[in-house]
Write an enzyme that holds these catalytic residues in place. Structure first.
Site, short mmCIF file in Angstrom:
data_model
loop_
_atom_site.label_atom_id
_atom_site.label_comp_id
_atom_site.label_asym_id
_atom_site.label_seq_id
_atom_site.Cartn_x
_atom_site.Cartn_y
_atom_site.Cartn_z
N CYS A 455 38.36 47.63 37.47
CA CYS A 455 38.20 47.94 38.89
C CYS A 455 37.49 49.27 39.08
O CYS A 455 36.82 49.49 40.09
CB CYS A 455 39.54 47.94 39.60
N HIS A 857 44.84 51.43 40.69
CA HIS A 857 43.80 50.46 41.03
C HIS A 857 42.74 51.16 41.89
O HIS A 857 43.05 52.07 42.67
CB HIS A 857 44.42 49.29 41.80
#
Length: 986
Positions: A455, A857
């Site tokens: 990510c 994330h």
């Protein structure tokens, strides 16, 4: 008597009179009768039982049969013989089918009458064979339930011998698999459930009496539910068998199944899916226990592909079972295990997210204690999932609103719950299983598939792709025959722009662009990745330009000299501010800016200066007292600015003979910043002459620090940028070595931006190292993001503005002290003190969700921003300028709010949220509120686009592609995209 009975049932006498006559007929059963009379009476009563047109006649037949059979047992034994029973079972009775349950009712009544007769043994043997035949013919639930009732009352009729008994159990399992309910009304469903319960109860009795039949029966059960025959779907009635399997057999059976090499993955997937379907069966016990045990067993042997496929296929069905109170406990247990174990991707959780709010509201309306208890369990599970898969604010906002009045588990409890059930390792097979075919989102944008903790790359690539001018220049490059990283970036941008896929897998680009020190499949710093990527692209283009300018015949002989020439070009780039744009790389043209650093010795007032190229600015969080003292004169500035780092282009930092900038940086009251995988630690010692440094080495909790720093207000990017540009004192261990004084001296260091980039990259230094606790922390302070930012760029024409790239030692200018004093006065009117305000508009924001740089994330917000902004933008946003650090940092109100709201409402649906494969519309208000709504989600990397700019390129092309759209692609690239789109659509 038989004629009287026959006339009675067919007469039109009133029902009470008929009942009186029937009672007298039954009472006359004690009267002696001839054999023929008995046979006639048995035949008549049998006909009434089996073919009576109404319940009254069938009841009369049963009463008469039982009465005369009891008093004339020998005659009935002769009547109820093997031939009669066999005929009934194989041919039926008249028009009555042999598969009618009434046949078995009659046989069971007959067996009761002759139980003490020797001929009953012959009938038992006959029924043992016929029972096996019947179950092999897959009887319907009513007939099968009636047969099992007969066999339960007369276990002597069960098939004998291990072989026949085993065959009977296996065939009965297969018969249950063919069961289907004949109606949908509640009464019909209740009858169906009771019939299934009757059948499964008989199997339990057989397994208990003959334990050897249990394991083969379960193997047959698994064979049924694992069959790949799509034309036949086994009945969920098989769930009724699970409660009869001893729980102590779970471990052995699951290990046997999961380690059997003959069981293919497809069969196991099918079996597990059907077992999950069993959660719909009411009253079944222990189904969830077996399902969870099988899930754990598959995880133990690393059958992750099966687990992923089954979870994605069945998670919504399991969630929907929560609506039904009878099966809710088992469904919630399985749902919890599936979600808590499926921790490598949010896909499973996001499948149920749209249904959570309606279920929560239903539980609340119900108001029952059981519903409230389940709601608390569900809320805890949902909080765990949102914590683990943070970074989806627009998905979670309605859920948070729905459960806001429910207790929220602590972070420690959430971490404990999450750590107990995860089954996935970072298997290379996981990403490929997650890419499922689906259409492009309504935004028209393409997502990027997460290849396993990538990510950090996906968020950066989407931010660069949405930098419109940069994307168009990349796509316009003619790179045919070149296998460079820029070519791979062009390929990736082209697919993002033109693919029909919902999400694209950037495997080739990831392998080519991943820094060698990044551990594959582990979380990394997106800022570090971005810096490495831009440096690689810059160095690659510079090398290619150097090679192309040299004759081929001299390329091998002069390889060493070419390397030196390339280094010389880098030095020229750093030294010559007026270099033509045609000699600069694309990265320099798009992201390159220049900083001028000036160090003034506070003893002799001599000054040295240095210019450095940069591609991004790293903004540290200022310590509490610095906020109050920024903007004052250097002799009054008592705090050293902490941890700032100017991330420079390698062309500037690799100059020979330079003093490394790091040696001149100071660490004030904040923690040591983690950068590029290393801990840069700086320290200062107290110096009574110029500064008080008692607090400089104190490491404090980031949250406490931020609360003292901002009080009730929120820091802004403007504050951090002002702090970055504020003067700082070099003292203590950071004293400056003055060549003129020939000793270490206190000095003041000032920084000025003298050349602005087209795209301004700002990194907020949120990750710090706490040397006291020896842990890495994240600064979770909320930072407001101005939509419009005006960057002070000092393009002075004074002699000081043209200097060498190295430190100029011992510069003697008579009015240096005077000029310095003028520069530090906020009201100064000198040209040096009046920067040109260059307007920038926010283009993208990379958000980090989590509490550590090693975890969490990344996702990004972005919008389409081109070189020319909205009309009147520069005039509207004058109040945003960074004129005086003292005035700006201490301002209570921000005038940018009105401007930002106006701009955002004028251009709806132009903001996008890029979260790996998922792309959705969003708004600037969502960007601004992200940290206040989700405290772990904080802006980390910002991309601002300079307004009213042509990027130094000739964009006045004939077709107007630089204004109205992306340039045409090279033919080979367009062909590759067209081919991939055809394959995907097929």
């Amino acid at each position: 008597m038989d004629k009287i009975l026959e006339g009675l049932v067919s007469s039109s006498h009133p029902l009470p009179l008929k009942r009186v006559i029937v009672r007298r007929v039954v009472e006359s059963a004690e009267t002696p009768l001839s054999q023929a009379q008995c046979r006639a009476m048995f035949a008549l009563s049998t006909r009434l039982v089996l073919q009576g047109p109404d319940p009254f006649q069938r009841q009369v037949g049963r009463q008469v049969l039982e009465a005369y059979g009891r008093y004339h047992r020998d005659e009935f034994e002769a009547f109820f013989n093997r031939g009669l029973v066999l005929g009934l079972l194989q041919r039926g009775y008249g028009e009555l089918s042999n598969r009618d349950p009434a046949i078995l009712d009659y046989i069971q009544a007959g067996l009761r009458l002759i139980m003490s007769c020797p001929s009953v043994l012959e009938l038992f043997e006959l029924l043992q064979v016929e029972a096996l035949r019947l179950v092999c013919e897959r009887p319907a639930p009513p007939l099968c339930a009636r047969l099992c009732q007969l066999l339960g009352d007369f276990p002597q009729c069960l098939p004998r011998g291990r072989k026949l008994s085993l065959a009977f159990c296996q065939q009965l399992v297969r018969s249950i698999a063919h069961f289907q309910s004949q109606g949908s009304r509640e009464a019909e469903l209740r009858l169906y459930v009771s019939q299934v319960t009757q059948v499964s109860g008989l199997l339990r009795s057989v397994w208990k009496a003959e334990p050897d039949t249990l394991l083969p029966s379960l193997q047959e059960l698994f064979a049924v539910i694992s069959a790949a025959d799509t034309s036949f779907e086994p009945s969920v009635a098989l769930a009724s068998l699970v409660q009869h399997i001893p729980l102590q057999m779970i471990t052995v059976l699951i290990r046997s199944l999961t380690t059997d090499p003959n069981v293919k993955d497809a069969s196991m997937t099918q079996a597990l899916c059907r077992m999950i379907d069993w959660l719909s069966w009411p009253l079944a016990q222990h189904v969830e226990t077996w399902v969870i045990a099988l899930l754990k067993g598959l995880a133990a042997v690393q059958k992750f592909t099966i687990l992923i496929d089954v979870t994605l296929l069945k998670i919504e069905l399991v969630f929907n079972r929560l609506w039904f109170p009878l099966v809710r406990p088992g469904a919630l247990a399985v749902l919890s295990h599936m979600l808590l174990s499926f921790q490598h991707s949010p896909e499973a959780f996001h499948l149920i997210v749209p249904h959570v709010v309606s279920l929560v509201h239903s539980f609340k309306r119900d108001g029952l204690p059981s519903s409230t208890a389940f709601l608390m369990q569900l809320t805890e599970l949902i909080h765990c999932m949102m914590y683990h898969y943070s970074g989806f604010p627009e998905l979670y906002e309605p859920i948070l609103e729905a459960v806001k009045d429910m207790p929220k588990p602590t972070e420690e409890k959430i971490k404990m719950i999450l750590s107990q059930s995860a089954w996935t390792s970072q298997s290379s097979s996981l990403p490929s299983c997650l890419s499922r075919l689906s259409g492009k989102s309504e935004t028209g944008k393409t997502g990027l598939i997460n290849l396993g903790n990538t990510c950090y790359m996906n968020s950066v690539i989407q931010a660069l792709f949405m930098a419109t001018d940069f994307r168009r220049h990349v796509l316009s490059l003619n790179l045919n025959g070149c296998n460079s990283l820029m070519r791979k970036l062009q390929h990736l941008f082209a697919f993002l722009a033109h693919t029909q896929r919902e999400a694209y897998a950037p495997r080739i680009f990831f392998e080519a662009s991943r820094p060698p020190w990044f551990t594959p499949r582990s979380q990394q710093d997106c800022s570090e990745y971005l810096r490495f990527l831009l440096d690689r692209l810059h160095e690659e283009e510079r090398t290619l330009k150097a090679l192309s300018s040299t004759k081929t015949s001299e390329s091998i002989m002069n390889e060493e000299s070419q390397t030196q020439e390339a280094g010389h070009k880098a030095q020229v780039f750093a030294e010559a501010p007026c270099m033509g744009s045609e000699e600069r790389t694309l990265i320099e043209k798009m992201f390159g800016g220049k900083l001028k650093t000036t160090i003034c010795c506070l003893n002799c007032k001599s000054m040295s200066q240095k210019e450095e190229a940069f591609t991004d600015l790293s903004l540290a969080f200022c310590p509490p007292t610095s906020l109050e003292s920024v903007g004052s004169k250097c002799v009054e500035h008592s705090e050293v600015k902490d941890d700032y780092m100017v991330q420079t282009n390698p062309s500037a930092t690799s100059l020979a003979g330079e003093t490394p900038l790091n040696n001149l940086e100071a660490n004030g009251g904040c923690d040591t910043i983690m950068n590029e995988g290393t801990i840069k630690e700086f320290s200062t010692e107290p110096n009574s002459e110029n500064t008080t440094n008692s607090e400089l080495n104190k490491v404090e909790d980031n949250r406490d620090m931020s609360q003292r720093l901002v009080g009730k207000n929120t820091l802004s990017v403007t504050d951090l940028l002002n702090y970055f540009l504020a003067p700082e004192i070099l003292s203590g261990d950071n004293k400056y070595y003055c060549e003129k004084c020939a000793s270490l001296q206190n000095a003041e260091k000032t920084m000025q931006i003298i050349e602005e980039p087209e795209y301004l990259i700002l990194t907020l230094l949120r990750f710090s190292y706490d040397p006291k606790c020896h842990i890495r922390r994240k600064i979770l302070d909320n930072v407001s993001l101005p939509l419009v930012l005006e960057l002070p760029v000092k393009k002075a024409t004074s002699p000081l503005s043209v200097v060498s790239g190295g430190w100029s030692v011992g510069v003697e200018i008579s009015d240096i002290g005077e000029n310095l004093a003028k520069k530090l006065k906020p009201s100064g009117a000198d040209e040096v003190a009046c920067p040109q305000l260059v307007p920038y508009m926010l283009s993208s924001v990379v958000v980090h969700s989590g509490v550590s740089s090693e975890s969490g994330h990344y996702y990004s917000y972005a919008r389409n921003v081109t070189g020319s902004g909205p009309s009147g933008l520069c005039h509207q946003s004058t109040a945003l300028s960074l004129v005086s650090p003292q005035d700006k940092l201490l301002t209570e109100e921000s005038p940018c709010t009105v401007v930002e709201n106006e701009l955002d409402t004028e251009m709806p649906r132009e903001w996008f949220l890029f979260n790996d494969s998922r792309v959705t519309f969003t708004s600037f208000q969502s960007v601004q509120k992200i940290t206040s709504r989700f405290p772990k989600d904080t802006a980390y990397v910002l991309l601002y686009k300079k307004q009213n700019s042509t990027c130094g390129f000739n964009t006045n092309t004939a077709n107007g592609l630089w204004v109205n759209g992306d340039p045409p692609l090279q033919k080979d690239l367009m062909d590759a995209i067209t081919k991939d789109n055809k394959l995907y659509l097929q």
